[in-house]
Scaffold this active site. Structure first.
Site, mmCIF file in Angstrom:
data_model
loop_
_atom_site.group_PDB
_atom_site.id
_atom_site.type_symbol
_atom_site.label_atom_id
_atom_site.label_comp_id
_atom_site.label_asym_id
_atom_site.label_seq_id
_atom_site.Cartn_x
_atom_site.Cartn_y
_atom_site.Cartn_z
ATOM 1 N N SER A 138 1.253 -1.511 11.696
ATOM 2 C CA SER A 138 2.453 -2.338 11.542
ATOM 3 C C SER A 138 2.675 -3.200 12.784
ATOM 4 O O SER A 138 1.807 -4.001 13.135
ATOM 5 C CB SER A 138 3.650 -1.437 11.242
ATOM 6 N N ASP A 198 3.651 -3.907 -0.501
ATOM 7 C CA ASP A 198 4.383 -3.611 0.733
ATOM 8 C C ASP A 198 5.716 -4.360 0.696
ATOM 9 O O ASP A 198 5.745 -5.594 0.727
ATOM 10 C CB ASP A 198 3.557 -4.052 1.946
ATOM 11 N N HIS A 218 4.279 0.332 2.572
ATOM 12 C CA HIS A 218 4.167 0.086 4.010
ATOM 13 C C HIS A 218 3.780 1.377 4.714
ATOM 14 O O HIS A 218 4.584 2.300 4.853
ATOM 15 C CB HIS A 218 5.481 -0.452 4.573
#
Length: 442
Positions: A224, A359, A390
């Site tokens: 991320s 996501d 995610h």
């Protein structure tokens, strides 16, 4: 007037009974129809929300036809075989994301590491946890994974612990950065905490590993926000890519400037996720309020904190607090200079970029960045899964997910394949391209 006798009342009662007998069979049928409609509506909502009709498929890959990429796709099966999430809920990006956020991982191990403290030039103290391998690497070489977690995360998060344990068992040393200010029991030593794209702490950790283990080679991994940091770090300076075998980035957004508009939209409940992440950032900042604001005037402290309390989005927090740590004059400048989109094209080591189509945090428009990059650069593969949310990527049969996720397996599988390629390739498969060593066919 004629009185109503018993016969009259019996006639009336019989009429009512006759009506009751003619209506009563219809009422249950009507109620059954309502129940059936309600059940059908609920099932429709469940099917739509859980995305049960969505097919499973291998990742959609964008890459150039090179000898290395052919070897990768042949040897790293996770990139070409079908990714199968848990049947009942795994096709929902929201549930994958929520389960990751709430649970982290299933049956999370507890790897044993040593915490390292690195003083920075500005007075800050970077920390990372070092985990030694639990066996020899399959190539016999010394390989270290340098890992950058997601926003506000650290080595104690369950998804990091699960991945580290898996990588250790495959013979990798792991160094995991603890984002500045993310650990609740570590005080800040300067009025600064982690930001969206500051690479200083990660660079300090990598430098320590290179000095302490002069024979080791590096696998760079970012999750991320960490994906943005590691790609920016590698692209900032050519020397940062020395002794780096490859890089893997999972679920990053590539451009904060482009992402900020999508984060204010209610599509895929993105605005709600923005609020939740902003609330978490508030808690982290407030836990270090004395270190961050102690040197300012009382008026400035009150102003900053009042804006922080009323903020409902990451953008408001970034504008009022985060950008000031590095002296950016505006939010636009902060996002422009801290996004890897302006640096990632300078990365020449093998690079795997992974995202999920469902996501809820990364808008589909942002995925044109890795797709275009992979189409132009021979060292890049972009893998887009249909499902995974995610940082979820849970695998399982029906209901219960497996302890290891597809994400864990694909990172280690890709790293193993790169190490194998480096170990077995003949010298004739090396030539200079764009000033760096690239691989060509003999």
């Amino acid at each position: 007037m004629k009185k109503c006798g018993p016969l009259f009342f019996r006639t009336i009662m019989n009429a009512h009974k006759s009506d009751a007998y003619t209506i009563s069979p219809e009422l249950p049928a009507m109620f059954d129809g309502v129940k059936l409609a309600a059940v059908a509506t609920v099932l429709y909502i469940i099917v739509r929300c859980l995305n049960l009709k969505s097919p499973t498929a291998p990742p959609d890959l964008t890459y150039q036809d090179t000898a290395l990429n052919r070897f990768l796709l042949k040897s790293c099966s996770q990139l070409t075989k079908e990714y199968i999430p848990p049947l009942l809920w795994g096709k929902s990006g929201h549930l994958q994301t929520a389960l990751y956020g709430k649970l982290g991982r299933v049956s999370s191990p507890n790897p044993s590491g040593i915490r390292k403290y690195l003083p920075m030039q500005d007075g800050a103290t970077a920390t990372f946890d070092l985990f030694e391998p639990l066996g020899d690497h399959r190539t016999g070489d010394d390989i270290t994974m340098v890992i950058c977690p997601g926003i506000g995360n650290h080595s104690e998060k369950q998804y990091i612990r699960t991945f580290v344990d898996y990588a250790q068992k495959d013979g990798y040393r792991c160094a995991v950065l603890n984002h500045l200010g993310a650990l609740p029991n570590i005080e800040l030593t300067s009025p600064r905490m982690f930001t969206y794209g500051c690479t200083w702490e990660f660079a300090a950790m990598v430098g320590y590993i290179k000095r302490t283990y002069p024979q080791t080679q590096l696998i760079v991994v970012g999750f991320s926000l960490g994906g943005n940091i590691v790609c920016k770090f590698l692209g900032e300076n050519r020397t940062n890519q020395e002794r780096v075998l490859c890089c893997v980035s999972v679920c990053q957004g590539y451009s904060a400037l482009r992402a900020q508009e999508t984060f204010l939209q209610w599509d895929q409940f993105r605005r709600f996720y923005n609020f939740l992440m902003a609330d978490n950032m508030k808690k982290i900042i407030l836990s270090h309020r004395h270190s961050l604001f102690g040197g300012n005037s009382v008026k400035m402290i009150d102003t900053d904190l009042s804006r922080l309390y009323t903020a409902t989005s990451l953008m408001q927090i970034d504008d009022n607090i985060m950008r000031k740590f590095h002296g950016h004059s505006s939010l636009k400048e902060y996002y422009e200079k801290e996004s890897c989109v302006h640096f990632i094209h300078n990365v020449h080591v093998p690079l795997l970029l992974v995202n999920a189509a469902d996501d809820p945090l990364v808008h589909d428009s942002l995925l044109t960045i890795p797709r275009t990059l992979a189409a132009k650069k021979p060292n890049v593969i972009f893998a887009l899964t249909l499902h995974g949310g995610h940082l979820g990527f849970f695998e399982g049969a029906v209901l219960f997910p497996q302890p290891l996720t597809w994400m864990d397996k694909v990172i280690v599988g890709y790293a193993n394949t790169i190490c194998q390629w480096e170990k077995q390739k003949p010298p004739c498969q090396r030539e200079e391209l764009e000033g760096v060593r690239m691989i060509t066919k003999c």
